[in-house]
Design a protein around this motif. Structure first.
Motif, PDB file in Angstrom:
ATOM      1  N   CYS B 102       0.838  -1.203   0.000  1.00 41.42           N
ATOM      2  CA  CYS B 102       0.000   0.000   0.000  1.00 41.42           C
ATOM      3  C   CYS B 102       0.870   1.249   0.000  1.00 41.42           C
ATOM      4  O   CYS B 102       1.872   1.314   0.700  1.00 41.42           O
ATOM      5  CB  CYS B 102      -0.907  -0.011   1.231  1.00 41.42           C
ATOM      6  SG  CYS B 102      -1.732   1.557   1.507  1.00 41.42           S
ATOM      7  N   SER B 104       0.170   4.070   1.256  1.00 39.06           N
ATOM      8  CA  SER B 104       0.131   4.915   2.457  1.00 39.06           C
ATOM      9  C   SER B 104       0.400   4.145   3.755  1.00 39.06           C
ATOM     10  O   SER B 104       1.141   4.624   4.595  1.00 39.06           O
ATOM     11  CB  SER B 104      -1.187   5.693   2.527  1.00 39.06           C
ATOM     12  OG  SER B 104      -2.270   4.803   2.676  1.00 39.06           O
ATOM     13  N   CYS B 105      -0.170   2.950   3.920  1.00 45.06           N
ATOM     14  CA  CYS B 105       0.080   2.262   5.197  1.00 45.06           C
ATOM     15  C   CYS B 105       1.189   1.221   5.107  1.00 45.06           C
ATOM     16  O   CYS B 105       1.660   0.725   6.125  1.00 45.06           O
ATOM     17  CB  CYS B 105      -1.195   1.635   5.749  1.00 45.06           C
ATOM     18  SG  CYS B 105      -1.713   0.148   4.889  1.00 45.06           S
ATOM     19  N   CYS B 152      -6.581  -0.242  -0.870  1.00 46.91           N
ATOM     20  CA  CYS B 152      -5.920  -0.994   0.191  1.00 46.91           C
ATOM     21  C   CYS B 152      -6.961  -1.599   1.124  1.00 46.91           C
ATOM     22  O   CYS B 152      -7.816  -0.869   1.637  1.00 46.91           O
ATOM     23  CB  CYS B 152      -4.977  -0.084   0.977  1.00 46.91           C
ATOM     24  SG  CYS B 152      -4.320  -0.909   2.451  1.00 46.91           S
ATOM     25  N   HIS B 154      -6.576  -2.562   4.003  1.00 43.94           N
ATOM     26  CA  HIS B 154      -6.293  -2.248   5.404  1.00 43.94           C
ATOM     27  C   HIS B 154      -6.693  -0.820   5.735  1.00 43.94           C
ATOM     28  O   HIS B 154      -7.409  -0.573   6.686  1.00 43.94           O
ATOM     29  CB  HIS B 154      -4.813  -2.455   5.709  1.00 43.94           C
ATOM     30  CG  HIS B 154      -4.356  -3.856   5.444  1.00 43.94           C
ATOM     31  ND1 HIS B 154      -4.630  -4.894   6.287  1.00 43.94           N
ATOM     32  CD2 HIS B 154      -3.678  -4.388   4.393  1.00 43.94           C
ATOM     33  CE1 HIS B 154      -4.131  -6.008   5.772  1.00 43.94           C
ATOM     34  NE2 HIS B 154      -3.552  -5.718   4.619  1.00 43.94           N
ATOM     35  N   CYS B 155      -6.234   0.162   4.930  1.00 45.57           N
ATOM     36  CA  CYS B 155      -6.515   1.554   5.260  1.00 45.57           C
ATOM     37  C   CYS B 155      -7.468   2.200   4.268  1.00 45.57           C
ATOM     38  O   CYS B 155      -7.886   3.338   4.453  1.00 45.57           O
ATOM     39  CB  CYS B 155      -5.224   2.365   5.339  1.00 45.57           C
ATOM     40  SG  CYS B 155      -4.459   2.622   3.740  1.00 45.57           S
TER      41      CYS B 155
HETATM   42 ZN   LIG Z   1      -3.112   0.840   3.317  1.00 43.87          ZN
END
Ligand SMILES: [Zn+2]
Ligand SMILES: [Mg+2]
Ligand SMILES: [Zn+2]
Ligand SMILES: [Zn+2]
Lengths: 88, 899
Positions: B102, B104-105, B152, B154-155
């Motif tokens: 990802c 960003s994360c 993503c 996750h985020c």
């Molecule tokens: Zn992410």
């Protein structure tokens, strides 16, 4: 799709050599004759199509058993090889 | 020494990435000065030759370990980079990780439950530094799958497409990602995710693939060369490091002084270029960095890669002492087991001889002669003695003219004398390319005048040698074990038969065959004087019985030949000169052409000795002798027939010339008529084709049929013309003798000289390339005729027309290209085969093929356990000769009867 495909017995194909499961006594004699350990023999995977066909006759074949393979040979006419069954 | 060594089998090697901290920790100095030496030639502090990184000049000491030149192993330094830079070696991995994680994360773009199922399998392999088919395929699947995700899991951040501009520029949606940004992203990837990317978190972090610190290799790795002029010249790596430091410094200065972003980016890019080419100066898409002279620099990858690289040139390849190389030339009076060595070489090459009470006087005499004995006859001297001093240390003493006497007197048992080469020493003789085992054989030395290596011509075929400037190598064996092994296993006489085809590879060539032909064909008579001349080089018991004609004694050629045959030999076969055109049905020993060889009890009764008797590869007689008799008998036979052949050919004289192929005027006219007819026939076919009435042959188009017919008609005509011309070329003609006996050339060659060269072909068809619709502008478009497609009607003697010459050159070029392509391809195949098979061996007792860890590769060598060298053309048993031996005449007459 898969079920529509004809199941083939690979042993019937002319390019697949004869495979035989040998008894444990024969194994012992073979290793003695060759003067070697089982680990030094060539391997054959348990999920090899030929082993699957043998299992139809003998039931499950556990890893460590030895398979005798009789091939046609251009130099000697007939050539016998042995393979030890391994995990998948 | 031996036995004290620690012997261990390496189980596995782990490769890991160096972290910036590790690089700093192993560094002896931070290099900041983009220069090497000061005006006095002293290494600059913090320069690229800083004394902390080791010493290469005698007299100085290492500032890290205080060692002198040969004591200090060298130490790494480091450069702190002003901005992070991508390591070219990891571009593929960087791309994969960018794709899979990802933006960003930093998590892998897959849900935990999707990933965790694979953890057990991956931990079992990757944490142990292993890679299996399964683990790599799982990792590849995860990366592929994660790269597909646009959000993503996750985020929830949106993900963009990453592209790679070769070699090192990454873009996200077209916007350039700087190395710094990539590094920041990689830092966010948690350790627990790494295993799914195929990375062992214990040995690497992805951000370490982006360099922030660059290790500087020790000076020992990149030494300064001092030329004779006193001028210093730096190693390519040092040059490259100078560039890197210089740009790095400018980049840092610009950054610190707040220079415009554009300038900083340019410098950053330049730093990336220098570091990329420092690793690999052949990166595709980058111009190679060059030396002032314009020569491309040899950087890290270039040092290792390819034939001239560290691995193939320095680690797999070795340079040795006690070897010599020079031009080769023939010497028919040497045995096949011998090699002639120039005196100059023999004086340099030595054999170590331990001094014992039994040989001390002999060795004293040799040492006394010094390194350069005078005198007409070559006598071996000695170059060194090795003495064992009190501490058990070996000391080599150079023998010179002035100290020879003194050393000779001091000699005592236990010393070793390095004696110069002398007759009878065992050496290995080799010609590259060493494609089979016969390329390196053991010979016995004969020291000779003049400066070439010399050997018997019968040994040319196994080495594939000729004398147009070929050079060969010679190695002198040093230990008794090596000498014994070479004598037993590698001697030339043990290699008369080749394992490649189970027949003789050492045997008669060229004049040997011509000579034997002249000796035996039609059993010529020789006077006693002539016979003695011919036999003067040969070892034999006594002269054969003479025949008496008109009161004069004559000796028959076949009787002379019989002198060198083993006494109990029985064999019969057809000669090479029996080409099947002479007799309608074979009448065996009554052959009117003397083409049926019959040997009874070691006597040549009928037949001509030619290529099929004594030729390398084809000699049936040689095959028989080398199979049925011990190697020394076979070697003796070869030595004898080569000498006998030389005796005959030098006595009779033999020459050849262009007039060998002269044919009468009316024959020329006949040839012309045949060729005219053939041309007419091609025209008929072309006409039929153009009118659409050419009957295509089954399975072929009309075009193919036409081509086939034209080719056939022309080659039939060539054959016929050749036959007619050959009628006038009989066996009294030297060129014909050579062609028919198999010594050199063929009847086709002769008929091409005398009558007609014939169709030229490229890729097995008539010549069809060139201009649109035609081969050359001299023809009409669409002309299908013979002349327009490479037919050469002339003979070599008459000469070719310019157009014929052009087509002939096309055909000739194809042959050259083929050989070039074939050799390079078979060379590569050979290399791979050798690497795969080099450490397999056949067990002594039962012929099982095993590898170094005793794994069975083949249960019986070759599946039949037969040594192909001792086979008869690959077959283990020669039934024919056994039946002949056991059943005798009965078998022979049955065989002749066609049963
Ligand atoms: Zn992410
Ligand atoms: Mg040559
Ligand atoms: Zn040091
Ligand atoms: Zn005949």
């Amino acid at each position: 799709m898969v079920s529509k495909m004809r199941k083939i017995n690979v042993m019937e194909h002319e390019l697949v050599p004869e495979h035989h499961l040998i008894s444990e006594e024969e194994e012992k004699k073979l290793l003695q004759d060759l003067g070697t350990e089982k680990e030094s023999l060539p391997k054959i995977k348990r999920n090899d199509p030929a082993i699957k066909m043998l299992e139809r006759i003998y039931g499950p074949i556990r890893p460590g058993r030895v398979i005798k393979i009789i091939r046609k040979s251009p130099t000697s006419g007939k050539y016998i090889a042995y393979r030890v069954v391994t995990e998948e | 020494m031996m036995g004290d060594e620690i012997k261990k089998r390496i189980n596995s090697l782990n490769f890991a990435l160096l972290s910036p901290d590790e690089i700093r920790k192993m560094s002896a100095v931070k290099v900041t000065t983009a220069d090497t030496y000061d005006e006095d030639g002293f290494p600059l502090d913090r320069g690229l030759m800083d004394l902390h990184m080791g010493v290469i000049e005698p007299g100085l000491r290492c500032k890290t370990c205080n060692g002198k030149v040969d004591e200090c192993p060298g130490h790494f330094g480091h450069i702190e980079l002003a901005m992070p830079v991508i390591h070219v070696g990891f571009v593929k991995e960087i791309k994969d990780i960018l794709d899979a994680t990802c933006n960003s994360c930093g998590r892998i773009k897959m849900k935990d439950e999707e990933l965790e199922v694979y953890r057990p399998i991956l931990e079992k392999t990757i944490l142990n530094g292993e890679e299996t088919l399964e683990s790599t395929s799982i990792v590849n699947r995860i990366i592929d799958e994660a790269a597909q995700r646009t959000v993503c899991p996750h985020c929830g951040a949106e993900q963009y497409k990453i592209t790679l501009d070769k070699p090192t520029t990454f873009r996200e949606n077209g916007r350039k990602l700087s190395a710094k940004e990539i590094r920041e992203r990689f830092e966010r990837i948690p350790d627990k995710d790494l295993i799914f990317l195929g990375i062992n978190p214990n040995s690497a972090r992805p951000e370490w693939m982006i360099l922030t610190v660059l290790p500087v290799p020790p000076v020992n790795v990149r030494p300064t060369i001092t030329l004779e002029t006193g001028e210093r010249s730096e190693d390519d790596l040092t040059h490259k490091l100078v560039d890197i430091i210089r740009i790095n410094q400018r980049l840092r200065d610009s950054k610190d002084s707040g220079a415009p972003q554009l300038i900083i980016e340019d410098l950053w890019e330049l730093l990336q270029y220098h570091i990329t080419t420092y690793f690999d100066n052949q990166t595709s898409g980058l111009p190679p960095a060059r030396h002032r002279s314009g020569r491309p620099l040899k950087t890290l990858v270039q040092r290792l890669k390819g034939k001239e690289g560290r691995f193939r040139s320095n680690l797999s390849g070795k340079r040795v002492n006690f070897s010599a190389r020079t031009v080769i030339s023939p010497e028919p009076f040497l045995s096949i087991n011998e090699v002639g060595v120039p005196e100059e070489a023999a004086r340099e090459l030595t054999v170590p001889i331990p001094v014992t009470p039994f040989n001390i006087e002999k060795l004293r005499e040799i040492v006394r002669r010094g390194p350069n004995p005078k005198g007409e006859k070559y006598l071996p001297g000695a170059n060194y003695v090795i003495k064992q001093n009190e501490k058990g240390m070996r000391q080599r003493i150079l023998i010179m003219e002035k100290n020879a006497e003194e050393i000779a007197n001091k000699l005592e048992p236990g010393w070793i004398v390095e004696r110069q080469l002398m007759d009878g020493d065992v050496v290995l003789f080799n010609r590259q390319p060493s494609l089979h085992r016969m390329s390196m054989m053991a010979h016995r030395v004969r020291v000779m005048k003049h400066r070439t290596f010399r050997f018997n011509l019968a040994v040319c075929p196994p080495y594939n040698a000729d004398f147009d400037g070929d050079e060969m190598n010679l190695h002198v064996l040093q230990s008794e074990e090596a000498k014994a092994e070479a004598r037993i296993l590698m001697a030339v006489q043990e290699h008369i038969r080749s394992p490649r085809f189970g027949g003789p590879i050492i045997g008669g060539v060229h004049d040997h065959i011509t000579g034997m032909f002249m000796l035996t064909y039609m059993n010529p008579k020789f006077t006693k004087e002539e016979t003695l001349h011919i036999l003067s080089y040969v070892k034999y018991d006594k002269l054969p019985d003479p025949v008496i004609e008109n009161g004069k004694e004559y000796y028959r050629g076949k009787d002379i030949f019989s002198l060198i045959l083993p006494k109990d030999l029985n064999i019969e076969y057809k000669s090479k000169i029996c080409d099947g055109t002479g007799c309608k049905e074979c009448v065996f020993e009554k052959c009117p052409y003397d083409a049926y060889v019959m040997i009874k009890e070691g006597r040549l009764i009928t037949g001509t000795i030619d290529e099929k008797s004594i030729g390398a590869f084809k000699g049936i007689l040689l095959d028989k002798i080398s199979r049925d008799y011990p190697p020394d008998v076979a070697a003796q036979f070869i030595d004898n027939f080569t000498r006998l052949a030389v005796g005959v050919i030098s006595f009779r004289g033999f020459t050849t010339g262009i007039d060998d192929t002269d044919i009468p005027e009316e024959t020329k006219i006949q040839v012309d008529l045949i060729l005219n007819d053939a041309i007419e026939a091609t025209k008929t076919y072309i006409d039929a084709y153009q009118r659409g009435i050419l009957q295509p042959s089954p399975g072929k188009s009309p075009e193919e049929t036409l081509e086939d017919n034209i080719m056939r008609v022309l080659s039939d005509a060539q054959k016929k013309a050749g036959e007619i011309a050959s009628k006038h070329l009989g066996l009294e003609n030297p060129s014909v003798i050579m062609a028919r006996s198999g010594a050199r050339a063929s009847m086709l060659n002769l008929s091409q000289v005398a009558a007609n060269i014939g169709q030229q072909a490229v890729r097995g068809r008539r010549i069809n390339r060139g201009y649109l619709g035609r081969t050359l502008p001299h023809f009409r478009k669409g002309d299908l005729g013979a002349y327009a497609h490479g037919y050469v009607r002339s003979s070599y003697k008459k000469g070719l027309t310019p157009l014929e010459y052009f087509f002939h050159a096309m055909g000739g070029r194809e042959g050259l290209v083929d050989t070039a392509v074939r050799t390079s391809r078979s060379g590569y195949m050979q290399r791979r085969l050798i690497n795969a098979l080099e450490d397999l061996k056949v067990t002594d007792n039962d012929g099982i093929v095993i590898d170094t860890t005793d794994n069975i590769i083949q249960f019986k060598y070759g599946e039949d356990g037969i040594d192909p060298t001792r086979s008869k053309g690959g077959k283990p048993v020669d039934f024919d000769s056994i039946f002949q031996k056991v059943l005798g005449e009965r078998y022979l007459s049955a065989k002749r009867g066609g049963k």
